[in-house]
Write an enzyme that holds these catalytic residues in place. Structure first.
Site, PDB file in Angstrom:
ATOM      1  N   GLU A  25       4.409   9.849  -2.829  1.00 41.26           N
ATOM      2  CA  GLU A  25       6.425   9.545  -2.440  1.00 41.26           C
ATOM      3  C   GLU A  25       7.222   9.266  -2.767  1.00 41.26           C
ATOM      4  O   GLU A  25       7.021   8.087  -2.576  1.00 41.26           O
ATOM      5  CB  GLU A  25       6.196   9.250  -0.702  1.00 41.26           C
ATOM      6  CG  GLU A  25       7.181   9.585   0.181  1.00 41.26           C
ATOM      7  CD  GLU A  25       6.648   8.481   1.622  1.00 41.26           C
ATOM      8  OE1 GLU A  25       5.606   8.898   2.748  1.00 41.26           O
ATOM      9  OE2 GLU A  25       8.196   8.905   2.554  1.00 41.26           O
TER      10      GLU A  25
ATOM     11  N   ARG B  78      -9.426   2.548  -2.000  1.00 43.59           N
ATOM     12  CA  ARG B  78      -7.851   2.397  -2.918  1.00 43.59           C
ATOM     13  C   ARG B  78      -8.270   1.817  -3.686  1.00 43.59           C
ATOM     14  O   ARG B  78      -9.322   0.735  -3.341  1.00 43.59           O
ATOM     15  CB  ARG B  78      -6.748   1.858  -2.289  1.00 43.59           C
ATOM     16  CG  ARG B  78      -6.311   1.587  -1.295  1.00 43.59           C
ATOM     17  CD  ARG B  78      -5.501   0.704  -0.868  1.00 43.59           C
ATOM     18  NE  ARG B  78      -4.696   2.326   0.013  1.00 43.59           N
ATOM     19  CZ  ARG B  78      -3.418   3.080  -0.544  1.00 43.59           C
ATOM     20  NH1 ARG B  78      -2.826   2.009  -1.209  1.00 43.59           N
ATOM     21  NH2 ARG B  78      -3.162   3.669  -0.003  1.00 43.59           N
TER      22      ARG B  78
ATOM     23  N   LYS C 111       3.883  -0.711  -1.414  1.00 47.96           N
ATOM     24  CA  LYS C 111       5.311  -0.565  -2.112  1.00 47.96           C
ATOM     25  C   LYS C 111       6.180  -0.814  -0.855  1.00 47.96           C
ATOM     26  O   LYS C 111       7.447  -1.400  -1.133  1.00 47.96           O
ATOM     27  CB  LYS C 111       5.499   1.245  -1.555  1.00 47.96           C
ATOM     28  CG  LYS C 111       5.265   1.859  -3.039  1.00 47.96           C
ATOM     29  CD  LYS C 111       5.661   3.465  -3.119  1.00 47.96           C
ATOM     30  CE  LYS C 111       4.427   4.710  -2.078  1.00 47.96           C
ATOM     31  NZ  LYS C 111       4.745   5.721  -2.004  1.00 47.96           N
TER      32      LYS C 111
HETATM   33  P1  ATP Z   1       2.722   4.463   1.343  1.00 48.45           P
HETATM   34  O1  ATP Z   1       2.481   3.927   2.336  1.00 48.45           O
HETATM   35  O2  ATP Z   1       4.821   4.941   0.823  1.00 48.45           O
HETATM   36  O3  ATP Z   1       2.196   6.093   1.798  1.00 48.45           O
HETATM   37  P2  ATP Z   1       1.054   5.092  -1.044  1.00 48.45           P
HETATM   38  O4  ATP Z   1       0.846   4.032  -1.681  1.00 48.45           O
HETATM   39  O5  ATP Z   1      -0.071   5.642   0.069  1.00 48.45           O
HETATM   40  O6  ATP Z   1       2.061   4.278  -0.396  1.00 48.45           O
HETATM   41  P3  ATP Z   1       1.896   7.619  -2.057  1.00 48.45           P
HETATM   42  O7  ATP Z   1       3.319   7.597  -3.091  1.00 48.45           O
HETATM   43  O8  ATP Z   1       1.586   7.995  -1.109  1.00 48.45           O
HETATM   44  O9  ATP Z   1       1.871   6.334  -1.904  1.00 48.45           O
HETATM   45  O10 ATP Z   1       0.785   7.199  -3.321  1.00 48.45           O
HETATM   46  C1  ATP Z   1       0.791   8.654  -4.337  1.00 48.45           C
HETATM   47  C2  ATP Z   1      -0.872   8.411  -4.130  1.00 48.45           C
HETATM   48  O11 ATP Z   1      -1.389   8.543  -4.953  1.00 48.45           O
HETATM   49  C3  ATP Z   1      -1.224   8.996  -2.753  1.00 48.45           C
HETATM   50  O12 ATP Z   1      -2.709   9.798  -3.381  1.00 48.45           O
HETATM   51  C4  ATP Z   1      -2.445   7.361  -2.651  1.00 48.45           C
HETATM   52  O13 ATP Z   1      -3.085   7.694  -1.933  1.00 48.45           O
HETATM   53  C5  ATP Z   1      -2.432   7.701  -4.432  1.00 48.45           C
HETATM   54  N1  ATP Z   1      -2.297   6.146  -4.389  1.00 48.45           N
HETATM   55  C6  ATP Z   1      -1.888   4.466  -3.562  1.00 48.45           C
HETATM   56  N2  ATP Z   1      -1.993   3.151  -3.447  1.00 48.45           N
HETATM   57  C7  ATP Z   1      -3.038   3.398  -4.092  1.00 48.45           C
HETATM   58  C8  ATP Z   1      -4.122   2.345  -5.112  1.00 48.45           C
HETATM   59  N3  ATP Z   1      -4.265   1.450  -4.570  1.00 48.45           N
HETATM   60  N4  ATP Z   1      -5.260   2.659  -5.147  1.00 48.45           N
HETATM   61  C9  ATP Z   1      -5.631   4.491  -5.256  1.00 48.45           C
HETATM   62  N5  ATP Z   1      -4.796   5.005  -5.394  1.00 48.45           N
HETATM   63  C10 ATP Z   1      -4.080   4.890  -4.584  1.00 48.45           C
END
Ligand code: ATP
Ligand code: MG
Length: 566
Positions: free
Chosen positions: A37, A262, A272
C-alpha cells in the site's frame, strides 16, 4: 545471486509451489505479486516479502507483479509509489512491465459489486460505523442483523449507484456482503465492501467517491492478474474464508492465498504508521535516515542488496511469529562487506604524534593491501611523515592491565609502517588535556617487522597529518534501547525507549589521502573500526561525510558459539 549468498533452504511455501507444479494445479504456472500500500516507505519486513515473492517467481521461471494496493486515498501519495519502485529495483528485482494498481481495476470491482447485489449477496446498509461495530458482536457473542439487510435487490442497486454518483456524505452508507452474522469468524459477519469517501485519489483523482475495502479489492485483483500463489502475512489468515467466498460467489479465477509469519527484528519498529510518526515528529531526519529500518535508510547506511537478500533467505519462512536478532542481520552484512570492501586507514578521534627522529620534510610511500581477503584488489601507497595522527583511544598515559596499545615508554607497530615508541606526552598546562605525543621510530622495522625479532603487542592505524583528508563521520547505534521498542508502561509509547545516543557525529576525522576521491555510496572498511559508506545526501568533494554501516565486532558469531551478546 552472488557468491556470498546462501543456497535456498526449503520452506513450506516452496514445498507448496513445488507440489502445485507437480500436480499441474495452475497449469504449471507460478505467478506471485508484491502488493504494497503506497502509504509509507518500505522496510526490512517488506524486503522479506519482496525476496519471497520475486524469489519464488525467479526460481520457478514464473512472474511476479508489482501491485500497488491503493484503495485508501487519504493516506496514499505518489512519493511513496516512487520510493517503493526504487527500493524493489535496488533489491535486485524486476517486474518488467507488470506494474499494476488496484485503482486501475476500480471499474471492474464496481461491476463485481453490482453482480453480488444482483445475486442477493450484497446490500447497502444505512447503519453508521459505530452501529455496525455494535451489531457485529464479539468473539463470544454472535452478531445481529442490520435492519437494512433484507432490502430488495432493486433498492440496493439504486442506492449503490447513487453512492457512486456522490449523492450521500461520507459515512452515511456502506455496501456489505451478505454472509453470516453468526459466523464464528468475525470477518464473515457481513463485511463492508465499499465505503463513501469524498477524497481525491493520487491516480484516479476525483473520479470516485466510493472506494473498495482491502478485502474486496485484494483477492479480485489477484484474480484479474491470474496470480497463482497469493502470499501474505499471518494477520490475513482469518480473512482467507472471505477471500475464498468472494471469488467463489463471483465465479472467477481463484488463486490460492498462503500466509507466513511476518519478520520482526529486535530493537526495530516495523509499523509504517509508527515509522511515519518518527519522520513527522522529526525524531529522525527522514524516511532514509540511516537509523531507520526502511530500505532507503539501510541503503544510505551502506547495506548491500546482496546482504539483505541473503538475510531474507537465511531467516527462512515460518508459520509462527518470532523475532530475529538484529545481530544476525548485521552478521549477514559483514560477511558480504568483508569480501567486497576495500580497506583504508581513518582516524576518527585524532591524537597528534611527532616522530622526533624522523627527518623533517621526508615522506615515504608504504605499500598497503586494499583487501587482505582478496589480493586481486591490489595494493596502494600510503604516505608516512614526521607528524601523524593516531586514535585517542589507542593511547593511555596510565594503561590498565590488559591495555596493550600505546603508553609512555611502550613500543607498538603502526600498520604497514614502523615500530614507534612513546617518549613524551605534552599536555595543555591549564586543562591537563593531552595535546600531542612524542615518539621515536625504528627505521629497521619498515613494513612492520623488526629484524631483531622484537615483538610488540599492538598494531595501530594512523594517517600522515600533512597528507590527511578531513571528514565528518556519523556513528549509529540502535534507535531504541530495548529489544522490544514497544515494551513500555501503561500510558507510555515507543518514544519512551528511544536511544539518546543513536547518532554520534565526529566532525574532525582524518583519512588516508586516497579517500579524497570517494564517490557517494561507496563502501570502505576503515581498518580496526568497521565498515563505512560515503553519505549519498550530505557528502561533497572537499567536505566528505561517512556513515558507519556496522562495526567489526560480530556479536552474532559470539552468540552462535554459545557466548552472550555482551
Ligand atoms: P499496513 O499496516 O500499512 O498495511 P503493512 O506493513 O502490512 O502495513 P503493506 O504495504 O500492506 O504494509 O505490505 C505489503 C506486503 O508486505 C504485504 O504483503 C505484507 O504482508 C508484507 N509485509 C509487511 N510487513 C511485513 C513484515 N514485517 N514481514 C514480512 N512481510 C511483511
Ligand atoms: Mg498491509
Amino acid at each position: 545471486m552472488s557468491k556470498t549468498e546462501s543456497a535456498p533452504v526449503s520452506h513450506f511455501i516452496r514445498s507448496i509451489v513445488r507440489e502445485d507444479l507437480k500436480t499441474g494445479k495452475f497449469d504449471q504456472r507460478v505467478h506471485t505479486r508484491f502488493p504494497p500500500e503506497p502509504n509509507g516507505y518500505l522496510h526490512i519486513g517488506h524486503a522479506k516479502s519482496i525476496c519471497l515473492n520475486f524469489g519464488l517467481a525467479n526460481e520457478f521461471a514464473g512472474k511476479c507483479n508489482l501491485r500497488f494496493d491503493d484503495t485508501n486515498p487519504i493516506k496514499e501519495e505518489s512519493e511513496y509509489v516512487e520510493s517503493i519502485k526504487e527500493d524493489v529495483r535496488w533489491l535486485g528485482f524486476d517486474w518488467d512491465n507488470r506494474e499494476y494498481y488496484a485503482s486501475d481495476y476500480f471499474e471492474q470491482l464496481y461491476s463485481w459489486a453490482v453482480q453480488l447485489i444482483k445475486s442477493g449477496k450484497a446490500y447497502v446498509d444505512d447503519l453508521n460505523a459505530d452501529q455496525i461495530r455494535d451489531y457485529r458482536g464479539t468473539l463470544t457473542k454472535p452478531g445481529q442483523q442490520s435492519p437494512y439487510r433484507s432490502r430488495p435487490v432493486a433498492e440496493n442497486l439504486d442506492l449503490f449507484e447513487r453512492m457512486r454518483a456522490g449523492e450521500f456524505p461520507d459515512g452515511t452508507r456502506v455496501l456489505r456482503a451478505k454472509i453470516d452474522m453468526s459466523s464464528p469468524n468475525i470477518n464473515m459477519r457481513d463485511p463492508v465492501l465499499y465505503r463513501i469517501l469524498h477524497a481525491s485519489h493520487h491516480r484516479s483523482g476525483d473520479k470516485w467517491c466510493i472506494y473498495p475495502m482491502y478485502d474486496f479489492a485484494h483477492g479480485q485483483c489477484d484474480s484479474i492478474e491470474r496470480i497463482t500463489h497469493s502470499i501474505c502475512t499471518l494477520e490475513f489468515e482469518d480473512h482467507r474464508p472471505l477471500y475464498d467466498w468472494l471469488l467463489d460467489e463471483l465465479g472467477i479465477y481463484h488463486p490460492q492465498q498462503i500466509e507466513f509469519a511476518r519478520l520482526n527484528l529486535s530493537y526495530t519498529l516495523m509499523s509504517k504508521r509508527k515509522l511515519l510518526q518518527l519522520v513527522q515528529e522529526k525524531i529522525v531526519s527522514g524516511w532514509d535516515d540511516p537509523r531507520m529500518p526502511t530500505i532507503s535508510g539501510l541503503r544510505r547506511r551502506g547495506y548491500t542488496p546482496e546482504a539483505i537478500r541473503d538475510f531474507a533467505e537465511r531467516i527462512g519462512v515460518a508459520k509462527s511469529e518470532s523475532t530475529v536478532d538484529i545481530a544476525f542481520l548485521e552478521h549477514c552484512l559483514r560477511e558480504d562487506l568483508n569480501k567486497r570492501s576495500r580497506r583504508a586507514m581513518a582516524v576518527l578521534k585524532p591524537l597528534k604524534v611527532v616522530i622526533d627522529n624522523y627527518p623533517e620534510n621526508q615522506v615515504e610511500e608504504l605499500e598497503a593491501y586494499n583487501n587482505p581477503e582478496d589480493l586481486n584488489m591490489g595494493t596502494r601507497k600510503v604516505p608516512f611523515s614526521k607528524i601523524l595522527f593516531i586514535e585517542q583511544d589507542d593511547f593511555r598515559e596510565d594503561p590498565p592491565k590488559k591495555f596493550f596499545r600505546l603508553a609512555p615508554g611502550r613500543e607498538v607497530r603502526l600498520r604497514y609502517a614502523f615500530f614507534i615508541k612513546c617518549t613524551d606526552v605534552i599536555k595543555n598546562p591549564v586543562t591537563g588535556q593531552i595535546r600531542e605525543l612524542h615518539c621515536t621510530y625504528d627505521p629497521a622495522s619498515r613494513g612492520g617487522e623488526s629484524p631483531d625479532g622484537r615483538k610488540v603487542k599492538a598494531t595501530l592505524h594512523w594517517v600522515s597529518a600533512a597528507h590527511a583528508v578531513p571528514a565528518e563521520v556519523r556513528l549509529y547505534d540502535n534507535l531504541f534501547t530495548k529489544s522490544d521498542p514497544e515494551d513500555v508502561a501503561a500510558g507510555e509509547d515507543f518514544r519512551k525507549n528511544l536511544n539518546p545516543d543513536s547518532l554520534q557525529i565526529l566532525p574532525d576525522c582524518q583519512l588516508e589521502p586516497h579517500l579524497a576521491t570517494v564517490i557517494p555510496g561507496e563502501r570502505i572498511q576503515f581498518e580496526r573500526l568497521g565498515y563505512f559508506c560515503v553519505d549519498t545526501k550530505d557528502s561533497r568533494p572537499g567536505s566528505l561525510v561517512f556513515n558507519r554501516t556496522v562495526t567489526l565486532k560480530d556479536t552474532w558469531a559470539r552468540i552462535e558459539k554459545g557466548g552472550s551478546a555482551e
